[in-house]
Design a protein around this motif. Sequence first.
Motif, PDB file in Angstrom:
ATOM      1  N   TYR A 167     -31.610  52.878 -17.725  1.00  0.00           N
ATOM      2  CA  TYR A 167     -32.839  53.280 -17.043  1.00  0.00           C
ATOM      3  C   TYR A 167     -32.533  54.818 -16.739  1.00  0.00           C
ATOM      4  N   PRO A 169     -34.797  57.307 -14.309  1.00  0.00           N
ATOM      5  CA  PRO A 169     -36.228  57.529 -13.453  1.00  0.00           C
ATOM      6  C   PRO A 169     -36.841  58.658 -13.803  1.00  0.00           C
ATOM      7  N   TYR A 228     -35.756  46.326 -10.938  1.00  0.00           N
ATOM      8  CA  TYR A 228     -36.172  47.522 -10.040  1.00  0.00           C
ATOM      9  C   TYR A 228     -35.855  47.261  -8.369  1.00  0.00           C
ATOM     10  N   GLU A 232     -33.512  50.408  -6.984  1.00  0.00           N
ATOM     11  CA  GLU A 232     -34.196  51.098  -6.009  1.00  0.00           C
ATOM     12  C   GLU A 232     -33.678  50.961  -4.754  1.00  0.00           C
TER      13      GLU A 232
END
Length: 233
Positions: A167, A169, A228, A232
């Motif tokens: 990933y 962001p 997530y 996060e």
Amino acid sequence: MNEWFYTGLFIFTGNQIISISMQNRIITNITSWAKEKLEFVDAGHDWWHIKRVLTNAKKLHQIEGGNWYVIELAVLLHDVPDPKFFDEEKMLVEVEQKMKSEGIDTDTSEHVMQIIKHLSFSKQWTGKAFDSLEFRIVQDADRLDAIGAIGIARAFSYGGHKGRDFYDPDVSSSVYSNADDYRKSDAPTINHFYEKLLLLKDMMKTETAKTMAIQRHEYMEGFLKQFYSEVEK
Ligand code: ADP
Ligand code: NI
């Protein structure tokens, strides 16, 4: 004794009458040929993918019907011309020649070729449509294997094969409008969920696959939520 008399069992397939034992032999030969061709692709497109798609296709065929010989051949051969791993045009010719050399009737082989040529997610942008019950079953069976737990494993296998991040962001997901941009994307693997995998549930064509897709879709949603929540923190 001639095999045709020996078995006493014949099937009408396409424009040919064929004995069951001959059909079985063709399937065995096509299976080992496809297995050989798929030896060097990533774990998400290997022989086990074909086995799972066959299992999905069988379930769909039992409820939806269709010609199993065509479905089985199309599933076995569908990823041999995958442009992610092979020269698509060259392999399409090889697939057609292989079916001819096995003595598969022209109605069946033409149908199988049409299914294979139109199957891919990226073909939705080429504008050339093809439809048949067998096509719907093979496409839905292949797409069921792109979602759920296996779908997650396959996406990260392919991302690893391409050396992509899990990933990032800073790279947002895209909505593609042509095959070139879709194929050229080197976005992180998690973006693929939004660019393709989460869209598949509503793209299923048979009622049976639509129902089967629900639970697999929900599983991916749960995975993304957890993913997530962990990244996060
Ligand atoms: P199709 O099999 O319909 O041609 P694709 O070639 O787009 O569809 O994808 C087949 C499978 O390969 C996907 O379901 C996924 O597992 C993997 N894959 C393809 N593109 C990506 C990508 N950009 N990121 C992660 N996985 C991918
Ligand atoms: Ni496939």
